[in-house]
Motif scaffolding. Structure first.
Motif, PDB file in Angstrom:
ATOM      1  N   TYR A  39     -42.301  78.240 -26.632  1.00  0.00           N
ATOM      2  CA  TYR A  39     -42.116  78.135 -28.075  1.00  0.00           C
ATOM      3  C   TYR A  39     -40.699  77.791 -28.496  1.00  0.00           C
ATOM      4  N   ALA A  40     -39.704  78.317 -27.793  1.00  0.00           N
ATOM      5  CA  ALA A  40     -38.336  78.166 -28.278  1.00  0.00           C
ATOM      6  C   ALA A  40     -37.325  78.332 -27.154  1.00  0.00           C
ATOM      7  N   ALA A  41     -36.085  77.970 -27.457  1.00  0.00           N
ATOM      8  CA  ALA A  41     -34.956  78.190 -26.555  1.00  0.00           C
ATOM      9  C   ALA A  41     -33.866  78.923 -27.330  1.00  0.00           C
ATOM     10  N   THR A  42     -33.229  79.891 -26.662  1.00  0.00           N
ATOM     11  CA  THR A  42     -32.211  80.721 -27.311  1.00  0.00           C
ATOM     12  C   THR A  42     -30.969  80.778 -26.439  1.00  0.00           C
ATOM     13  N   GLY A  43     -29.794  80.642 -27.069  1.00  0.00           N
ATOM     14  CA  GLY A  43     -28.565  80.685 -26.296  1.00  0.00           C
ATOM     15  C   GLY A  43     -27.372  81.185 -27.092  1.00  0.00           C
ATOM     16  N   LEU A  44     -26.320  81.525 -26.365  1.00  0.00           N
ATOM     17  CA  LEU A  44     -25.072  82.017 -26.941  1.00  0.00           C
ATOM     18  C   LEU A  44     -24.073  80.870 -27.046  1.00  0.00           C
ATOM     19  N   TYR A  45     -23.451  80.752 -28.211  1.00  0.00           N
ATOM     20  CA  TYR A  45     -22.440  79.722 -28.448  1.00  0.00           C
ATOM     21  C   TYR A  45     -21.116  80.383 -28.819  1.00  0.00           C
ATOM     22  N   ARG A  46     -20.018  79.777 -28.330  1.00  0.00           N
ATOM     23  CA  ARG A  46     -18.671  80.270 -28.635  1.00  0.00           C
ATOM     24  C   ARG A  46     -17.910  79.223 -29.450  1.00  0.00           C
ATOM     25  N   ARG A  47     -17.228  79.715 -30.484  1.00  0.00           N
ATOM     26  CA  ARG A  47     -16.420  78.821 -31.327  1.00  0.00           C
ATOM     27  C   ARG A  47     -15.299  78.211 -30.511  1.00  0.00           C
ATOM     28  N   GLU A  48     -15.103  76.898 -30.647  1.00  0.00           N
ATOM     29  CA  GLU A  48     -14.127  76.195 -29.825  1.00  0.00           C
ATOM     30  C   GLU A  48     -12.698  76.418 -30.298  1.00  0.00           C
ATOM     31  N   VAL A  61     -25.588  83.264 -31.965  1.00  0.00           N
ATOM     32  CA  VAL A  61     -26.797  83.035 -31.181  1.00  0.00           C
ATOM     33  C   VAL A  61     -27.654  82.014 -31.916  1.00  0.00           C
ATOM     34  N   LEU A  62     -28.023  80.955 -31.217  1.00  0.00           N
ATOM     35  CA  LEU A  62     -28.860  79.899 -31.793  1.00  0.00           C
ATOM     36  C   LEU A  62     -30.240  79.937 -31.152  1.00  0.00           C
ATOM     37  N   LYS A  63     -31.263  79.941 -31.985  1.00  0.00           N
ATOM     38  CA  LYS A  63     -32.645  79.849 -31.505  1.00  0.00           C
ATOM     39  C   LYS A  63     -33.275  78.618 -32.133  1.00  0.00           C
ATOM     40  N   ILE A  64     -33.763  77.718 -31.284  1.00  0.00           N
ATOM     41  CA  ILE A  64     -34.412  76.493 -31.757  1.00  0.00           C
ATOM     42  C   ILE A  64     -35.857  76.487 -31.270  1.00  0.00           C
ATOM     43  N   TYR A  65     -36.770  76.424 -32.209  1.00  0.00           N
ATOM     44  CA  TYR A  65     -38.188  76.306 -31.859  1.00  0.00           C
ATOM     45  C   TYR A  65     -38.501  74.863 -31.487  1.00  0.00           C
ATOM     46  N   HIS A  66     -39.300  74.686 -30.443  1.00  0.00           N
ATOM     47  CA  HIS A  66     -39.643  73.349 -29.984  1.00  0.00           C
ATOM     48  C   HIS A  66     -40.553  72.649 -30.997  1.00  0.00           C
ATOM     49  N   THR A  67     -40.286  71.382 -31.219  1.00  0.00           N
ATOM     50  CA  THR A  67     -41.130  70.567 -32.093  1.00  0.00           C
ATOM     51  C   THR A  67     -41.766  69.399 -31.341  1.00  0.00           C
ATOM     52  N   GLU A  68     -41.494  69.312 -30.037  1.00  0.00           N
ATOM     53  CA  GLU A  68     -42.043  68.222 -29.243  1.00  0.00           C
ATOM     54  C   GLU A  68     -43.555  68.415 -29.053  1.00  0.00           C
ATOM     55  N   PHE A 106     -30.701  76.306 -38.983  1.00  0.00           N
ATOM     56  CA  PHE A 106     -30.033  75.248 -38.229  1.00  0.00           C
ATOM     57  C   PHE A 106     -31.042  74.135 -37.989  1.00  0.00           C
ATOM     58  N   GLY A 107     -30.849  73.026 -38.677  1.00  0.00           N
ATOM     59  CA  GLY A 107     -31.781  71.923 -38.536  1.00  0.00           C
ATOM     60  C   GLY A 107     -33.159  72.282 -39.072  1.00  0.00           C
ATOM     61  N   ALA A 108     -34.165  71.537 -38.610  1.00  0.00           N
ATOM     62  CA  ALA A 108     -35.519  71.713 -39.128  1.00  0.00           C
ATOM     63  C   ALA A 108     -36.251  72.884 -38.506  1.00  0.00           C
ATOM     64  N   SER A 109     -35.837  73.293 -37.289  1.00  0.00           N
ATOM     65  CA  SER A 109     -36.628  74.329 -36.608  1.00  0.00           C
ATOM     66  C   SER A 109     -35.759  75.336 -35.872  1.00  0.00           C
ATOM     67  N   GLY A 110     -34.545  75.545 -36.356  1.00  0.00           N
ATOM     68  CA  GLY A 110     -33.670  76.504 -35.706  1.00  0.00           C
ATOM     69  C   GLY A 110     -32.990  77.428 -36.692  1.00  0.00           C
ATOM     70  N   TYR A 111     -32.435  78.520 -36.188  1.00  0.00           N
ATOM     71  CA  TYR A 111     -31.635  79.412 -37.023  1.00  0.00           C
ATOM     72  C   TYR A 111     -30.547  80.053 -36.175  1.00  0.00           C
ATOM     73  N   VAL A 112     -29.518  80.542 -36.844  1.00  0.00           N
ATOM     74  CA  VAL A 112     -28.385  81.186 -36.192  1.00  0.00           C
ATOM     75  C   VAL A 112     -28.319  82.631 -36.651  1.00  0.00           C
ATOM     76  N   ARG A 113     -28.149  83.546 -35.705  1.00  0.00           N
ATOM     77  CA  ARG A 113     -27.968  84.950 -36.048  1.00  0.00           C
ATOM     78  C   ARG A 113     -26.678  85.471 -35.437  1.00  0.00           C
ATOM     79  N   GLU A 114     -26.278  86.633 -35.907  1.00  0.00           N
ATOM     80  CA  GLU A 114     -25.081  87.283 -35.375  1.00  0.00           C
ATOM     81  C   GLU A 114     -25.265  87.617 -33.892  1.00  0.00           C
ATOM     82  N   TYR A 115     -24.203  87.454 -33.149  1.00  0.00           N
ATOM     83  CA  TYR A 115     -24.212  87.846 -31.741  1.00  0.00           C
ATOM     84  C   TYR A 115     -23.913  89.337 -31.627  1.00  0.00           C
ATOM     85  N   VAL A 116     -24.681  90.023 -30.805  1.00  0.00           N
ATOM     86  CA  VAL A 116     -24.489  91.450 -30.571  1.00  0.00           C
ATOM     87  C   VAL A 116     -23.916  91.639 -29.170  1.00  0.00           C
TER      88      VAL A 116
END
Length: 259
Positions: A39-48, A61-68, A106-116
Motif C-alpha cells: 500500500y505505501a512506503a514510509t521513510g525518515l528524511y533529514r533537513r539538508e 517522516v514521509l509516507k507515500i501511498y502507491h498510486t501505480e 505531500f503531493g497527491a498521495s503522501g503526507y508528512v508527520r513529526e519524527y519521534v
C-alpha cells in the motif's frame, strides 16, 4: 513475521521513496526506510541545511501511498483515498498529548508527520522492559483517542507503538482507523455500537501486550478478563486472520525475500 521485517522483502508494487524532497521551503534527503509494502512506503528524511522551524523541522517522516496500477488494474484512486483517510484521522486526534502530529500533505498521495526519536515497542523490548507507568500512559493515550470517537484497529502490532527517548509511548499509524459519524438515527446507533466494539478490541490488544510483558501487574480476575476478546474476534482470528497470515508468510518467505 513482524511488520518491522518488511525491509527484508522485495517491494511487490509501487515506486520507492524519492531520495530528495522539498517540504515547506526546505530541502530534505532520505536517511532511512521504515517500511514499504503493497500500500505505501514510509521513510525518515533529514533537513539538508538551514535552521529547523516548527513547519520544517530537522527530521520528518514521509509516507507515500502507491498510486501505480497492479497489472491492468488502476489503483491510483485507492492510494489517494487511503492517504486522505489517514490524514483525516490524524486531524481528528490532533492535540492529544504525546501523539505525533501530521504536518501537511505531500503531493497527491503522501503526507508528512513529526519524527519521534526512539524505536518501536518490539525493538525496545529486546533490550528494555517498560514499567507499569509506561502501559498506564499508553492506555491513557488510547482513551483520549477513543474520546474523539476513533478506533485505532491496529494495536496488535507493537510496531505501531513508539517508545520515545524519554520512555514515553506514542501511538502511530491510523491507516485502518475507524469512526462512524452517520447522521440518520438508526445508522448512528449502529455506528456507535460498531465503534465501541472496535475500541474494546483496541483495549484488548493493549492489555495483551501489557500482560505478556508484565503479568505481575494483573490480578487473577484481571488476567482472566484481559484474555476475553469475544466470540466475533475469535472467529475472525480463526477463519480469516490466521489463514491470511499463513499464506502471506509463505509467499513472502518463499518468493519475495531479498537474498
Amino acid at each position: 513475521m513482524a511488520d518491522a521485517d518488511w525491509m527484508k522483502y522485495k517491494q511487490i508494487r509501487g515506486n520507492g521513496l524519492p531520495e530528495r524532497i522539498d517540504f515547506h521551503g526546505a530541502g530534505y534527503r532520505l536517511e532511512k526506510h521504515f517500511k514499504r509494502d503493497f500500500y505505501a512506503a514510509t521513510g525518515l528524511y533529514r533537513r539538508e541545511e538551514g535552521k529547523p522551524t516548527p513547519a520544517a523541522p530537522a527530521q520528518i517522516v514521509l509516507k507515500i501511498y502507491h498510486t501505480e496500477p497492479l497489472g491492468i488494474i488502476p489503483l491510483g484512486w485507492l492510494g489517494r483515498r487511503l492517504c486522505a483517510r489517514e490524514v483525516h484521522y490524524y486531524q481528528i486526534v490532533d492535540g492529544i498529548a504525546g501523539l505525533s502530529r501530521c504536518l501537511d500533505r505531500f503531493g497527491a498521495s503522501g503526507y508528512v508527520r513529526e519524527y519521534v526519536p526512539g524505536c518501536n515497542l518490539r525493538e525496545h523490548r529486546q533490550t528494555h522492559q517498560p514499567d507499569e507507568a509506561f502501559y498506564r500512559s499508553l492506555k491513557k493515550q488510547l482513551a483520549a483517542i477513543h474520546e474523539r470517537g476513533v478506533a485505532h484497529n491496529d494495536l496488535s502490532k507493537p510496531e505501531n507503538i513508539l517508545v520515545r527517548e524519554d520512555g514515553a509511548p506514542t501511538i502511530i499509524d491510523f491507516q485502518i482507523a475507524a469512526r462512524f459519524a452517520w447522521r440518520l438515527p438508526l445508522f448512528k446507533q449502529i455506528g456507535r455500537r460498531i465503534v465501541r466494539y472496535l475500541q474494546s478490541l483496541d483495549r484488548y490488544h493493549l492489555d495483551k501486550l501489557h500482560r505478556r510483558a508484565r503479568p505481575q501487574d494483573f490480578s487473577t480476575a484481571e488476567m482472566k478478563a484481559a484474555r476475553n476478546k469475544g466470540l466475533v474476534s475469535w472467529l475472525h482470528g480463526v477463519l480469516l486472520r490466521r489463514p491470511y497470515r499463513t499464506v502471506r508468510h509463505f509467499v513472502m518467505g518463499r518468493f519475495l525475500r531479498v537474498k
